[in-house]
Motif scaffolding. Structure first.
Motif, PDB file in Angstrom:
ATOM      1  N   GLU A  29       0.741  -1.195  -0.007  1.00  0.00           N
ATOM      2  CA  GLU A  29       0.124   0.083   0.120  1.00  0.00           C
ATOM      3  C   GLU A  29       0.756   1.214   0.059  1.00  0.00           C
ATOM      4  OE1 GLU A  29      -0.241  -1.584   4.239  1.00  0.00           O
ATOM      5  OE2 GLU A  29      -0.176  -2.552   2.252  1.00  0.00           O
TER       6      GLU A  29
ATOM      7  N   THR B 262      -2.877 -12.588  -2.184  1.00  0.00           N
ATOM      8  CA  THR B 262      -3.721 -11.290  -1.912  1.00  0.00           C
ATOM      9  C   THR B 262      -3.181 -10.026  -1.427  1.00  0.00           C
ATOM     10  OG1 THR B 262      -4.126 -12.233   0.494  1.00  0.00           O
ATOM     11  CG2 THR B 262      -5.544 -13.260  -1.422  1.00  0.00           C
TER      12      THR B 262
ATOM     13  N   ALA C 180      -2.796  -7.290  -3.955  1.00  0.00           N
ATOM     14  CA  ALA C 180      -4.189  -7.023  -4.973  1.00  0.00           C
ATOM     15  C   ALA C 180      -4.087  -5.422  -4.989  1.00  0.00           C
ATOM     16  CB  ALA C 180      -5.252  -7.273  -4.141  1.00  0.00           C
ATOM     17  N   GLU C 181      -3.918  -4.666  -3.973  1.00  0.00           N
ATOM     18  CA  GLU C 181      -4.042  -3.254  -4.268  1.00  0.00           C
ATOM     19  C   GLU C 181      -3.057  -2.413  -5.125  1.00  0.00           C
ATOM     20  OE1 GLU C 181      -3.626   1.050  -1.249  1.00  0.00           O
ATOM     21  OE2 GLU C 181      -4.146  -0.808  -0.481  1.00  0.00           O
ATOM     22  N   VAL C 182      -1.654  -3.166  -4.836  1.00  0.00           N
ATOM     23  CA  VAL C 182      -0.639  -2.701  -5.799  1.00  0.00           C
ATOM     24  C   VAL C 182      -0.959  -2.881  -7.401  1.00  0.00           C
ATOM     25  CG1 VAL C 182       1.054  -4.350  -5.432  1.00  0.00           C
ATOM     26  CG2 VAL C 182       1.802  -1.986  -6.044  1.00  0.00           C
TER      27      VAL C 182
ATOM     28  N   LYS D 202      -3.776  -3.494  -8.659  1.00  0.00           N
ATOM     29  CA  LYS D 202      -4.701  -2.655  -9.418  1.00  0.00           C
ATOM     30  C   LYS D 202      -4.382  -1.232  -9.538  1.00  0.00           C
ATOM     31  CE  LYS D 202      -9.732  -1.426  -8.589  1.00  0.00           C
ATOM     32  NZ  LYS D 202     -10.945  -1.654  -7.568  1.00  0.00           N
ATOM     33  N   ARG D 203      -3.531  -0.410  -8.817  1.00  0.00           N
ATOM     34  CA  ARG D 203      -3.253   0.777  -8.898  1.00  0.00           C
ATOM     35  C   ARG D 203      -2.340   0.923 -10.078  1.00  0.00           C
ATOM     36  NH1 ARG D 203      -0.305   3.553  -4.736  1.00  0.00           N
ATOM     37  NH2 ARG D 203       0.185   1.549  -3.667  1.00  0.00           N
TER      38      ARG D 203
ATOM     39  N   LYS E 109     -14.361  -9.422  -2.753  1.00  0.00           N
ATOM     40  CA  LYS E 109     -13.091  -8.898  -3.525  1.00  0.00           C
ATOM     41  C   LYS E 109     -12.803 -10.106  -4.795  1.00  0.00           C
ATOM     42  CE  LYS E 109     -10.292  -6.653  -0.146  1.00  0.00           C
ATOM     43  NZ  LYS E 109      -9.120  -6.656   0.711  1.00  0.00           N
TER      44      LYS E 109
ATOM     45  N   TRP F 130     -12.252  -9.116  -8.647  1.00  0.00           N
ATOM     46  CA  TRP F 130     -11.193  -9.353  -9.443  1.00  0.00           C
ATOM     47  C   TRP F 130     -11.851 -10.238 -10.722  1.00  0.00           C
ATOM     48  CZ3 TRP F 130      -6.655  -7.022 -10.359  1.00  0.00           C
ATOM     49  CH2 TRP F 130      -6.279  -6.343  -9.085  1.00  0.00           C
TER      50      TRP F 130
END
Length: 523
Positions: free
Chosen positions: A254, A332, A335-337, A339-340, A506, A510
């Protein structure tokens, strides 16, 4: 003649009248030794040198005639004293016999249960394969060099560790380094650390290993000190470690602030490397550097980004992930990195395990070569292995009713009338019509299906270390990259991972990402 007779008489008088006077025997031996300028024995009745010092025996070599003469003069005197229990005489006789390569006198001293003599005799005879039995006697007698040699000669792990401990405890630094390596090999770094601390200032490899342990424990200041020490002594591994610590900083997904994809080329696959420790980042950085220099792949529409160093506990990995027998991690946290920064594929370097690709994630361990990385990159584009697959994998891919679903770009099978799928053969013809050679492949051997590839070379998909990527393979690779529906990106992995965890929300996100991308590629 008269002088010779007098000398013999004197010798008998010494041996007879002074036979029980150890000090006199040693003085006589010292005087006899001094007659020859090439004598190499040091004799002192009041010698107080340590047992450790005595364990260093002069290495055997071809003696000169003067040295042999010295042995004939001095050895009988020393032997008389040694038989009466003189440790100094034993030590001196072993040194003298070693310098003259005298097997006879060494065997005589061995008969007194002398560990030093046994070690010297082992060194003298080992080249001829006759001295093995003496190393055990020397080891049992406390000769540290013999204990190390004996430890490394046995295949019994308990015996090896026992004698390594004995030799290391005797203060023998090579044994201390070897014992540390033994514990590191067993994954017992806490046992290795105190021994490495003893040898870290003595040799560059120990300094490097000690620095790595310190780094893993969070003692970065001391770790950097020993990395610098090892690097200054010429250790390339230490130099690379310093480069990693200066170039990268561990972070959480994050907190990743920026990933920049090249603007000078089309990136149909955006591949991000990840490591979670100094050693895995060192490997990741090496792979990235080699990729940057690989002209074979420069024309492909894929982009590999500079590694990201994730904090140690970010990913949970196993060499037997989900009982698969393969390396894998719970992805898991990515996931955030992902997507960004629109990551389509990830490469995770872990400590140990069998390399593999699952959909959009590649798992490598620190021993995997760059050629393995390239081989697995081709899997991202749908290429199949050209060595024999397992029976289960062959059933999924090689059966006539399945291959149309997988359609690997480098494989067809024997159909009822012609090759199947025929569209793959047509693609081969389109890419290399004039020089196309269709050759047998070993891919489907496990289920007895005849399979074929578009080259008669042993390619990088059969043996990765050949480095052979025929021109038609590069053309097919680029064709696969342009067809995004042929890819299985990281969004599929994340959907499956969240679904397995029971996180339906989630998982749905995805799945939508995957389906949206898949539908866009069909338009």
């Amino acid at each position: 003649m008269r002088g010779l007779i007098l000398a013999l008489v004197a010798l008998f008088l010494i041996a007879g009248d002074s036979g029980h006077l150890l000090d006199q025997l040693l003085r006589n031996a010292k005087q006899a030794s001094a007659i020859r300028s090439n004598a190499v024995v040091s004799i002192d009745a009041n010698d107080t040198e340590s047992e450790g010092a005595r364990s260093h025996i002069i290495a055997p070599f071809t003696p000169t005639s003067k040295q042999i003469s010295t042995v004939h003069r001095v050895a009988p005197l020393l032997w008389s004293a040694a038989k009466q229990g003189s440790v100094d005489a034993q030590t001196a006789l072993v040194a003298l016999a070693s310098s003259a390569s005298s097997e006879y006198w060494l065997r005589k001293v061995v008969s007194l249960d002398s560990a030093e003599a046994a070690w010297a005799l082992y060194q003298l005879l080992s080249a001829e394969g006759k001295g093995e039995r003496f190393v055990a006697l020397a080891a049992q007698g406390g000769v540290a060099e013999a204990q190390l040699s004996y430890a490394m000669s046995t295949d019994n792990p308990d015996e090896r560790e026992k004698w390594l401990v004995e030799a290391a405890t005797n203060g023998y630094s090579p044994a201390q380094a070897a014992l540390a390596d033994w514990y590191l090999l067993k994954g017992e770094s806490h046992k290795a650390k105190p021994w490495l601390e003893m040898t870290a200032n003595l040799d560059r490899q120990s300094a490097f290993k000690f620095a790595r342990l310190l780094w893993d424990e969070g003692d970065s200041e001391r770790a950097i000190h020993y990395f610098k020490k090892s690097a200054s002594d010429g250790n390339e591994q230490a130099k690379r470690a310093l480069h990693i610590t200066r170039t990268y900083t561990a972070t959480r997904p994050e907190n990743v602030s920026q990933i920049v994809w090249p603007s000078t080329k089309m990136c149909k696959q955006r591949i991000q490397l990840f490591g979670t420790s100094l050693v895995t980042m060192t490997r990741a950085d090496s792979l990235y550097s080699q990729y940057q220099k690989d002209n074979r792949l420069k024309g492909l529409s894929l982009c590999v980004n500079k590694p990201i160093w994730l904090e140690k506990e970010t990913l949970t990995c196993s060499a037997n992930f989900q009982k698969s027998g393969l390396l894998g991690c719970n992805i898991t946290p990515l996931a955030e990195v992902a997507k960004r920064f629109d990551i389509t594929h990830a490469v995770i370097i872990s400590a140990q395990g069998k390399a593999n690709v699952r959909n959009g994630v590649m798992f490598l361990d620190i021993t995997d070569a760059y050629s393995v990385f390239v081989h697995e990159l081709a899997h991202f584009a749908g290429f199949v292995d050209e060595y024999p697959l397992s029976r289960g994998a062959a059933r999924r891919i090689c059966r006539a009713d399945n291959i149309d679903n997988f359609t690997p770009p480098n494989l067809v099978i024997h159909g009822e009338i012609t090759y199947k799928p025929l569209k793959t053969v047509n693609q081969w013809l389109a890419k290399n019509n004039d020089a196309l050679i269709i050759s047998p492949s070993k891919t489907c051997d496990a289920i007895g299906v005849k399979s074929y590839k578009p080259s008669n070379d042993i390619t990088f998909m059969e043996h990765h270390d050949t480095g052979r990527i025929p021109a038609i393979y590069r053309a097919l690779w680029e064709q696969q990259l342009q067809n995004e529906s042929a890819h299985r990106p990281i969004s599929m992995n994340l959907f499956q991972a969240f679904h397995k965890e029971g996180n339906t929300k989630k998982a749905g996100v995805w799945l939508h990402v995957y389906e949206e991308r898949d539908s866009a590629s069909e338009e």
